[in-house]
Design a protein around this motif. Structure first.
Motif, PDB file in Angstrom:
ATOM      1  N   LEU A 172      -2.940  -5.374 -11.316  1.00 23.50           N
ATOM      2  CA  LEU A 172      -2.862  -4.944  -9.914  1.00 23.50           C
ATOM      3  C   LEU A 172      -2.297  -3.538  -9.796  1.00 23.50           C
ATOM      4  CD1 LEU A 172      -1.577  -8.267  -8.285  1.00 23.50           C
ATOM      5  CD2 LEU A 172      -3.860  -7.279  -8.064  1.00 23.50           C
ATOM      6  N   ASN A 173      -1.344  -3.180 -10.645  1.00 26.54           N
ATOM      7  CA  ASN A 173      -0.753  -1.840 -10.584  1.00 26.54           C
ATOM      8  C   ASN A 173      -1.716  -0.764 -11.069  1.00 26.54           C
ATOM      9  OD1 ASN A 173       1.882  -2.108  -9.442  1.00 26.54           O
ATOM     10  ND2 ASN A 173       2.552  -3.151 -11.311  1.00 26.54           N
ATOM     11  N   ASN A 174      -2.788  -1.167 -11.742  1.00 23.03           N
ATOM     12  CA  ASN A 174      -3.804  -0.209 -12.160  1.00 23.03           C
ATOM     13  C   ASN A 174      -4.736   0.175 -11.021  1.00 23.03           C
ATOM     14  OD1 ASN A 174      -2.948   0.057 -14.832  1.00 23.03           O
ATOM     15  ND2 ASN A 174      -4.104  -1.763 -15.489  1.00 23.03           N
ATOM     16  N   ILE A 175      -4.645  -0.537  -9.888  1.00 26.54           N
ATOM     17  CA  ILE A 175      -5.455  -0.189  -8.722  1.00 26.54           C
ATOM     18  C   ILE A 175      -4.840   1.032  -8.051  1.00 26.54           C
ATOM     19  CG2 ILE A 175      -6.319  -0.983  -6.487  1.00 26.54           C
ATOM     20  CD1 ILE A 175      -6.111  -3.836  -7.496  1.00 26.54           C
ATOM     21  N   PRO A 176      -5.587   2.098  -7.857  1.00 26.29           N
ATOM     22  CA  PRO A 176      -5.022   3.305  -7.227  1.00 26.29           C
ATOM     23  C   PRO A 176      -4.437   2.993  -5.845  1.00 26.29           C
ATOM     24  CG  PRO A 176      -7.173   3.769  -8.168  1.00 26.29           C
ATOM     25  CD  PRO A 176      -6.999   2.276  -8.238  1.00 26.29           C
ATOM     26  N   GLY A 177      -3.207   3.422  -5.621  1.00 24.34           N
ATOM     27  CA  GLY A 177      -2.557   3.231  -4.326  1.00 24.34           C
ATOM     28  C   GLY A 177      -1.872   1.901  -4.155  1.00 24.34           C
ATOM     29  N   ALA A 178      -1.922   1.029  -5.172  1.00 28.65           N
ATOM     30  CA  ALA A 178      -1.305  -0.293  -5.063  1.00 28.65           C
ATOM     31  C   ALA A 178       0.028  -0.325  -5.798  1.00 28.65           C
ATOM     32  CB  ALA A 178      -2.229  -1.365  -5.613  1.00 28.65           C
TER      33      ALA A 178
ATOM     34  N   ASP B  59       0.855  -1.191   0.000  1.00 29.31           N
ATOM     35  CA  ASP B  59       0.000   0.000   0.000  1.00 29.31           C
ATOM     36  C   ASP B  59       0.888   1.237   0.000  1.00 29.31           C
ATOM     37  OD1 ASP B  59      -1.885   1.934   0.313  1.00 29.31           O
ATOM     38  OD2 ASP B  59      -2.822   1.072   2.097  1.00 29.31           O
ATOM     39  N   THR B  60       0.695   2.106  -0.995  1.00 22.95           N
ATOM     40  CA  THR B  60       1.472   3.337  -1.070  1.00 22.95           C
ATOM     41  C   THR B  60       0.891   4.440  -0.204  1.00 22.95           C
ATOM     42  OG1 THR B  60       0.229   4.123  -2.997  1.00 22.95           O
ATOM     43  CG2 THR B  60       2.203   2.797  -3.411  1.00 22.95           C
ATOM     44  N   GLY B  61      -0.257   4.166   0.446  1.00 24.70           N
ATOM     45  CA  GLY B  61      -0.852   5.141   1.345  1.00 24.70           C
ATOM     46  C   GLY B  61      -2.045   5.867   0.780  1.00 24.70           C
ATOM     47  N   ALA B  62      -2.410   5.590  -0.466  1.00 24.00           N
ATOM     48  CA  ALA B  62      -3.523   6.304  -1.093  1.00 24.00           C
ATOM     49  C   ALA B  62      -4.661   5.367  -1.490  1.00 24.00           C
ATOM     50  CB  ALA B  62      -3.035   7.065  -2.326  1.00 24.00           C
ATOM     51  N   ALA B  63      -4.667   4.151  -0.937  1.00 24.07           N
ATOM     52  CA  ALA B  63      -5.673   3.166  -1.339  1.00 24.07           C
ATOM     53  C   ALA B  63      -6.760   3.023  -0.285  1.00 24.07           C
ATOM     54  CB  ALA B  63      -5.009   1.823  -1.594  1.00 24.07           C
ATOM     55  N   GLU B  64      -7.968   2.664  -0.737  1.00 22.60           N
ATOM     56  CA  GLU B  64      -9.089   2.371   0.153  1.00 22.60           C
ATOM     57  C   GLU B  64      -9.576   0.960  -0.165  1.00 22.60           C
ATOM     58  OE1 GLU B  64     -12.151   5.240  -0.114  1.00 22.60           O
ATOM     59  OE2 GLU B  64     -10.888   6.934   0.489  1.00 22.60           O
ATOM     60  N   ASN B  65      -9.786   0.189   0.908  1.00 22.95           N
ATOM     61  CA  ASN B  65     -10.235  -1.196   0.740  1.00 22.95           C
ATOM     62  C   ASN B  65      -9.345  -1.943  -0.262  1.00 22.95           C
ATOM     63  OD1 ASN B  65     -12.445  -0.662   2.481  1.00 22.95           O
ATOM     64  ND2 ASN B  65     -13.615   0.165   0.744  1.00 22.95           N
ATOM     65  N   LEU B  66      -8.037  -1.756  -0.116  1.00 26.74           N
ATOM     66  CA  LEU B  66      -7.109  -2.313  -1.090  1.00 26.74           C
ATOM     67  C   LEU B  66      -7.169  -3.833  -1.106  1.00 26.74           C
ATOM     68  CD1 LEU B  66      -4.954  -1.840  -3.192  1.00 26.74           C
ATOM     69  CD2 LEU B  66      -3.253  -1.696  -1.379  1.00 26.74           C
ATOM     70  N   GLY B  67      -7.293  -4.439   0.058  1.00 27.47           N
ATOM     71  CA  GLY B  67      -7.330  -5.888   0.105  1.00 27.47           C
ATOM     72  C   GLY B  67      -8.493  -6.465  -0.676  1.00 27.47           C
ATOM     73  N   GLU B  68      -9.657  -5.861  -0.536  1.00 30.31           N
ATOM     74  CA  GLU B  68     -10.835  -6.345  -1.264  1.00 30.31           C
ATOM     75  C   GLU B  68     -10.667  -6.141  -2.768  1.00 30.31           C
ATOM     76  OE1 GLU B  68     -14.210  -4.405   0.330  1.00 30.31           O
ATOM     77  OE2 GLU B  68     -13.933  -5.177   2.379  1.00 30.31           O
ATOM     78  N   ARG B  69     -10.075  -5.028  -3.163  1.00 27.92           N
ATOM     79  CA  ARG B  69      -9.900  -4.752  -4.583  1.00 27.92           C
ATOM     80  C   ARG B  69      -8.861  -5.681  -5.196  1.00 27.92           C
ATOM     81  NH1 ARG B  69      -9.835   1.679  -5.556  1.00 27.92           N
ATOM     82  NH2 ARG B  69     -10.176   0.900  -7.675  1.00 27.92           N
ATOM     83  N   VAL B  70      -7.827  -6.031  -4.430  1.00 30.07           N
ATOM     84  CA  VAL B  70      -6.841  -6.989  -4.923  1.00 30.07           C
ATOM     85  C   VAL B  70      -7.487  -8.358  -5.089  1.00 30.07           C
ATOM     86  CG1 VAL B  70      -4.723  -8.235  -4.338  1.00 30.07           C
ATOM     87  CG2 VAL B  70      -4.849  -5.770  -3.981  1.00 30.07           C
ATOM     88  N   LEU B  71      -8.269  -8.775  -4.112  1.00 27.69           N
ATOM     89  CA  LEU B  71      -8.928 -10.080  -4.190  1.00 27.69           C
ATOM     90  C   LEU B  71      -9.934 -10.128  -5.331  1.00 27.69           C
ATOM     91  CD1 LEU B  71      -9.265 -12.867  -2.946  1.00 27.69           C
ATOM     92  CD2 LEU B  71     -10.970 -11.910  -1.385  1.00 27.69           C
ATOM     93  N   GLY B  72     -10.539  -8.979  -5.648  1.00 26.63           N
ATOM     94  CA  GLY B  72     -11.530  -8.943  -6.721  1.00 26.63           C
ATOM     95  C   GLY B  72     -10.939  -8.789  -8.103  1.00 26.63           C
ATOM     96  N   THR B  73      -9.626  -8.676  -8.205  1.00 30.36           N
ATOM     97  CA  THR B  73      -8.981  -8.539  -9.506  1.00 30.36           C
ATOM     98  C   THR B  73      -9.040  -9.860 -10.263  1.00 30.36           C
ATOM     99  OG1 THR B  73      -7.482  -6.860  -8.633  1.00 30.36           O
ATOM    100  CG2 THR B  73      -6.841  -7.916 -10.687  1.00 30.36           C
TER     101      THR B  73
END
Length: 658
Positions: A502-508, A349-363
């Motif tokens: 995954l890198n297209n997810i904001p903050g990831a 997490d670069t510090g700018a992500a929200e619910n990053l874990g859920e978004r990674v799992l949903g990729t």
């Protein structure tokens, strides 16, 4: 007698100036470590930044409450480093000062013999020398303590808000720590002079003149016995460096070379001639006369050679062992991370992500995600409280993403209840077993007893020392979020395509596991460099001063010898070459013994750290090790040549008849 001692020190200023500088620097370093440690002990955390933890007491300890900083924002890290710095500096101080005082007294053997000839008793000789040591020690200890007091604010300002002390440190009362440092200086000086004084008191009125030119061929039985005992203790410490030693490897890597240095110094009259003869073979073949004279001077005076080689031996053995130990520790960390991590992709997490874990799992293409919830707990016992890193894991996913080898128990028994899996290292240190209960206090202030359901293999770089269920972690740290996710792709999914998604997810930030492993290994090496600088920097500076001091003392006392050589036909160039080869040979003897210690300790340390690991890289910091050797040789040669050039320039062969 004290008046005579003061006059003698004044007369032999050049001889005792080196001892004064060495002791003053030693007391300065010890005083600096002591005053900084006092500041860390006196530090009080701001109100509201600590948690009150109740300790039940037991075994003679009354129940009481302690305040713990939950974020670790205290000076405990700096305290540990300063204690190690103080230990190393204390050892170097004791070792070097005892050696320099012994050398200073031994160089006056002819003068002491003449005093015996005019009626001085052995007791008077001992009292005079001890008085000289006291004069030098008082002046040097006071100077070192004063400099330490002046430098303490600068050190604390530099250490504040650093990785070791993320707080603001202020100077504490200096009287006790400086008194301790001065006391150590006085004791070291008196002990160093006492041994030399006892030997000087045994010199007879007639034998003194003969022994002034040639050392006794044998060493005393007391020295042999103590040397043998210290060597035996060193062997015991070497035997303790075994697989499973854990973090105890670092202290062993520091204390074992110290004992070996002491043993070799005590037995130097037996060891130095043999090593000197061996190393002098190519020198004699290449240089003929000057090299042969250098060899004779080194071999014929093993005690003098041992005194000259002592600081080089000490710093090369200790520094070399610590450099290799920390390098091998980083190698072991890299191998441990590589063998522990199964997941091919790591997301941070670069510090700018929200619910990053859920978004990674949903990729698309992601099969499972191991996102551990970081948790800090306070593990308590009857009389202590320690912060421990813990994490909440999913027992069904985590073993697929990383190696969680269960040594005993069942990892699947982790539940929302008060259960925990612990590392093998924690279990070994504290004596926990499956079924044991660990009293803890969470940062929300609630206390609990966690039942050990499994013990897993240690992998500190990937796994925390305590593993709990995610539900338990969320119950006590509802706002905590994972800081990295180990991603398991679906079968047949291209890793590069998955990384792009995954890198297209904001903050990831998604990277291959190999890249993440390399970054973690580099972080370990960078931390080791800082620790090495803090541990060996002061000791290296002091050792450099000690090397220069000892070699200067040795050369300045050889004026009559050089003048006599001129009278016999030797040219100044020949004398300078002899001194160059002699100082180089002394340094080579010390470095050879230091290398033997370094290689022995390093090999055992590496075997202990890499046990059970495959394909461990071998990183030997050759530049650092060679730099230590080159600096020692340059200092030794320069410190011997400079006073030699001065003596030859201001002396005339006719002075030999005086």
């Amino acid at each position: 007698m004290f008046f005579l001692s003061r006059r003698t020190v004044s007369r032999h200023r050049s001889l005792y100036a080196g001892s004064f500088v060495a002791l003053a620097v030693g007391v300065f370093l010890l005083g600096l470590a002591a005053t900084a440690t006092a500041a860390t002990i006196a530090y009080d955390a701001p109100p509201g930044s600590t948690i009150a933890v109740h300790l039940p007491g037991g075994d003679g300890v009354d129940p009481h409450t302690v305040q713990i900083s939950p974020t670790g924002e205290d000076a405990s890290g700096l305290q540990v480093v300063l204690s190690m710095v103080g230990t190393i500096c204390g050892f170097i101080t004791i070792f070097v000062i005892a050696s320099t005082f012994a050398f200073a007294v031994a160089s006056r053997r002819r003068e002491i013999g003449l005093l015996r000839l005019v009626g001085a008793t052995p007791r008077q000789i001992r009292r005079m020398i001890l008085g000289e040591a006291l004069v030098v020690a008082l002046a040097a200890s006071f100077t070192g303590a004063l400099l330490a007091q002046l430098a303490t604010p600068l050190l604390l300002a530099k250490a504040s808000y650093s990785e070791l002390a993320p707080v603001k440190l202020e100077p504490a009362s200096p009287w006790v720590p400086l008194a301790i440092a001065m006391g150590i200086g006085l004791i070291v000086a008196m002990l160093g002079a006492r041994s030399a004084a006892r030997r000087a008191g045994k010199i007879g009125a007639v034998d003194a003149l003969r022994e002034a030119a040639l050392e006794p061929p044998r060493i005393g039985p007391v020295r042999v016995v103590f040397g043998g005992l210290v060597l035996a203790g060193s062997i015991v410490l070497l035997a303790l460096i075994q697989p499973g030693t854990g973090e105890g490897v670092i202290p062993l890597a520091m204390f074992t070379p110290m004992l070996l240095v002491i043993a070799l110094t005590l037995l130097a009259p037996l060891v130095v001639p043999a090593v000197g003869r061996l190393l002098a073979v190519p020198l004699v073949a290449w240089t003929n006369v000057s090299g042969r004279l250098a060899k004779s001077n080194v071999v014929a005076a093993p005690r003098r050679t041992a005194s000259l080689a002592a600081p080089i031996l000490a710093i090369s053995a200790i520094a070399g062992s610590m450099v290799l130990t920390l390098s091998f520790a980083a190698d072991a960390s890299v191998a441990t991370i590589r063998e522990t991590l199964f997941a091919p992709v790591v997301v941070t997490d670069t510090g700018a992500a929200e619910n990053l874990g859920e978004r990674v799992l949903g990729t698309s293409g992601v099969s499972a995600v191991d996102g551990a919830i970081p948790l800090t707990v306070i593990r308590t016992s009857s009389d202590s409280a320690d912060l421990e890193d813990a994490e909440g894991i999913d027992p069904a996913v985590a073993p697929r993403a990383r190696r969680l080898e269960v040594l005993s128990g069942d990892l699947g028994a982790l539940s929302a209840g008060n259960t925990v899996a612990i590392s093998k290292e924690l279990a070994g240190y504290e004596g926990y077993r499956v079924g044991s209960e660990i009293p803890v206090t969470f940062l929300d202030g609630r206390a609990a007893r966690l039942k050990v359901v499994a013990i897993v293999r240690t992998a500190a770089e990937v796994n925390a020392s305590m593993l709990v269920s995610q539900d338990l972690a969320r119950a006590h740290a509802p706002k905590a979020q994972p800081v990295r996710w180990f991603v398991l792709p679906e079968p047949g999914v291209d890793h590069h395509t998955l990384l792009d998604a995954l890198n297209n997810i904001p903050g990831a930030r998604a990277v291959p596991a190999a890249t993440w492993e390399a970054e973690q290994g580099q972080g370990v090496r960078d931390g080791n460099k800082l620790g090495l600088l803090l541990l060996l920097g002061p000791a290296a500076l002091y050792s450099a001063i000690a090397i220069v001091n000892t070699l200067l003392m040795g050369s300045l006392q050889r004026g009559r010898e050089f003048v006599t050589s001129r009278l016999l036909g030797a040219t100044p160039a020949q004398i300078r070459r002899m001194v160059l080869w002699e100082s180089t040979l002394v340094g080579a003897v010390a470095l050879t013994l230091g290398t033997v210690i370094t290689v022995t300790v390093g090999a055992l340390i590496r075997n202990a750290m890499t046990d059970g690991l495959n394909q461990v890289p071998v990183t030997v910091p050759w530049i650092t090790l060679l730099g230590i050797a080159v600096i020692c040789l340059v200092l030794a040669a320069g410190s011997a040549l400079a006073p030699t050039a001065f003596i030859l320039r201001h002396s005339h062969p006719s002075a030999a008849a005086e």
